[in-house]
Motif scaffolding. Structure first.
Motif, short mmCIF file in Angstrom:
data_model
loop_
_atom_site.label_atom_id
_atom_site.label_comp_id
_atom_site.label_asym_id
_atom_site.label_seq_id
_atom_site.Cartn_x
_atom_site.Cartn_y
_atom_site.Cartn_z
N ALA A 57 0.84 -1.20 0.00
CA ALA A 57 0.00 0.00 0.00
C ALA A 57 0.88 1.25 0.00
N PRO A 58 1.50 1.58 -1.13
CA PRO A 58 2.44 2.71 -1.16
C PRO A 58 1.79 4.06 -0.86
N GLY A 59 0.47 4.15 -0.99
CA GLY A 59 -0.20 5.41 -0.70
C GLY A 59 -0.72 5.51 0.72
N MET A 60 -0.53 4.48 1.52
CA MET A 60 -1.03 4.49 2.90
C MET A 60 -0.20 5.45 3.75
N ARG A 61 -0.86 6.25 4.57
CA ARG A 61 -0.16 7.15 5.48
C ARG A 61 0.68 6.34 6.46
N TYR A 62 1.83 6.90 6.85
CA TYR A 62 2.74 6.14 7.70
C TYR A 62 2.13 5.81 9.06
N ARG A 63 1.27 6.68 9.55
CA ARG A 63 0.59 6.40 10.82
C ARG A 63 -0.17 5.07 10.74
N ARG A 64 -0.81 4.85 9.60
CA ARG A 64 -1.55 3.59 9.41
C ARG A 64 -0.59 2.43 9.15
N VAL A 65 0.52 2.70 8.46
CA VAL A 65 1.53 1.66 8.25
C VAL A 65 2.04 1.15 9.59
N LEU A 66 2.35 2.09 10.51
CA LEU A 66 2.81 1.69 11.84
C LEU A 66 1.79 0.78 12.51
N ALA A 67 0.52 1.16 12.46
CA ALA A 67 -0.52 0.38 13.12
C ALA A 67 -0.69 -0.99 12.47
N GLU A 68 -0.71 -1.03 11.15
CA GLU A 68 -0.91 -2.30 10.45
C GLU A 68 0.26 -3.26 10.67
N ALA A 69 1.48 -2.73 10.52
CA ALA A 69 2.66 -3.59 10.71
C ALA A 69 2.78 -4.05 12.16
N PHE A 70 2.44 -3.17 13.10
CA PHE A 70 2.49 -3.54 14.51
C PHE A 70 1.45 -4.61 14.81
N GLY A 71 0.26 -4.48 14.24
CA GLY A 71 -0.77 -5.49 14.44
C GLY A 71 -0.34 -6.85 13.89
N ARG A 72 0.26 -6.85 12.72
CA ARG A 72 0.75 -8.11 12.14
C ARG A 72 1.84 -8.72 13.00
N ALA A 73 2.73 -7.87 13.52
CA ALA A 73 3.79 -8.36 14.40
C ALA A 73 3.21 -8.99 15.65
N CYS A 74 2.20 -8.35 16.22
CA CYS A 74 1.57 -8.90 17.42
C CYS A 74 0.94 -10.25 17.13
N ARG A 75 0.29 -10.37 16.00
CA ARG A 75 -0.32 -11.66 15.64
C ARG A 75 0.75 -12.72 15.44
N GLU A 76 1.84 -12.35 14.79
CA GLU A 76 2.91 -13.33 14.56
C GLU A 76 3.49 -13.83 15.87
N VAL A 77 3.70 -12.93 16.81
CA VAL A 77 4.32 -13.29 18.09
C VAL A 77 3.32 -13.94 19.03
N GLY A 78 2.03 -13.74 18.77
CA GLY A 78 1.01 -14.31 19.64
C GLY A 78 0.63 -13.43 20.80
N VAL A 79 0.72 -12.11 20.60
CA VAL A 79 0.36 -11.14 21.63
C VAL A 79 -1.04 -10.61 21.33
N ASP A 80 -1.93 -10.70 22.31
CA ASP A 80 -3.28 -10.17 22.15
C ASP A 80 -3.28 -8.67 22.44
N VAL A 81 -3.86 -7.90 21.53
CA VAL A 81 -3.94 -6.45 21.70
C VAL A 81 -5.36 -5.99 21.41
N ILE A 82 -5.70 -4.82 21.92
CA ILE A 82 -6.95 -4.18 21.58
C ILE A 82 -6.66 -3.14 20.50
N PRO A 83 -7.68 -2.71 19.75
CA PRO A 83 -7.41 -1.79 18.64
C PRO A 83 -6.63 -0.54 19.04
N ASP A 84 -6.92 0.02 20.21
CA ASP A 84 -6.21 1.23 20.62
C ASP A 84 -4.71 1.01 20.78
N ASP A 85 -4.31 -0.23 21.09
CA ASP A 85 -2.88 -0.51 21.27
C ASP A 85 -2.08 -0.27 19.99
#
Length: 234
Positions: A57-85
């Motif tokens: 998603a080259p047009g995605m704002r970096y703020r959203r990139v941070l959130a999306e990549a962080f969410g994927r990392a949490c899922r990979e590692v097996g960490v449960d997070v809430i959306p605000d995290d």
């Protein structure tokens, strides 16, 4: 800001996060806030996911990139997070630490007559907060929001070149990331210095002819690389 096309203006362009600001520490501290004890594992996973998100998603704002990549990392590692995290990395980014030698070395470059610019995979509002911490003025900032792409795509470099048309030997790019910065700079023929903070080994040594472990003594290195680049215009 310096007007575009002014003859013989000399430029040093920088990546920001990883080069001037301790990006890995910032991501790890953000991860520790959300999942204490998992910071290093989440950092490793995040480093794998962020480039994939940017490529998808080259047009995605970096703020959203941070959130999306962080969410994927949490899922990979097996960490449960809430959306605000998922907003924590962007929320903490304005406070990420600047490497200790940065302010002095940027000041030395300005004293030596170099203009400074940032070519950053970030949003305008986020990098504006970081600029206050760098404490040395920059003459131009090109963000992913401006260029519509994320490095290693060449859009940042092309936008800067089109704006200022620097002469040979009047533009040196300085960055930490071999993948995001050194490879595209090499393809575009831009003189460059690799700030190899992690003591990595390049796949192709010709991509990084000038290597330093940090920014100490940068003005002398920039002068050396610029002198070597004098010759026919690109």
């Amino acid at each position: 800001m310096v007007e575009s096309g002014v003859a013989r203006v000399r430029w040093v362009t920088f990546d920001c996060y990883g080069t001037l600001v301790d990006w890995r520490h910032g991501i790890m501290i953000s991860a520790e806030l959300v999942a204490p004890g998992h910071g290093e594992r989440l950092l490793g996973a995040y480093e794998r996911h962020e480039p994939r998100v940017q490529e998808e998603a080259p047009g995605m704002r970096y703020r959203r990139v941070l959130a999306e990549a962080f969410g994927r990392a949490c899922r990979e590692v097996g960490v449960d997070v809430i959306p605000d995290d998922l907003s924590v990395p962007a929320a903490t980014l304005p406070y990420w630490r600047v490497y200790p030698e940065v302010t002095g070395e940027l000041g030395a470059l300005r004293e030596a007559g170099w203009n400074l610019a940032l070519l950053t995979n970030c949003d305008r509002d986020l990098v504006a907060e970081t600029l206050r911490r760098l404490a040395v003025p920059f003459d131009m900032v090109v963000t992913a929001e401006d260029s519509g792409a994320y490095k290693p795509a060449p859009a940042h470099f092309e936008r800067f070149r089109a704006a200022h048309r620097p002469e040979a030997g009047h533009w040196v790019h300085v960055a930490q990331s071999y993948y995001h910065d050194m490879l595209p700079a090499a393809r575009l023929g831009i003189p460059r210095i690799w700030i190899n903070r992690r003591d990595e080994r390049p796949d192709d040594p010709s991509v990084v002819p000038e290597i330093a472990p940090d920014l100490a003594g940068l003005a002398a290195r920039v002068a050396k690389v610029a002198q070597a680049a004098q010759g026919p215009a690109w």
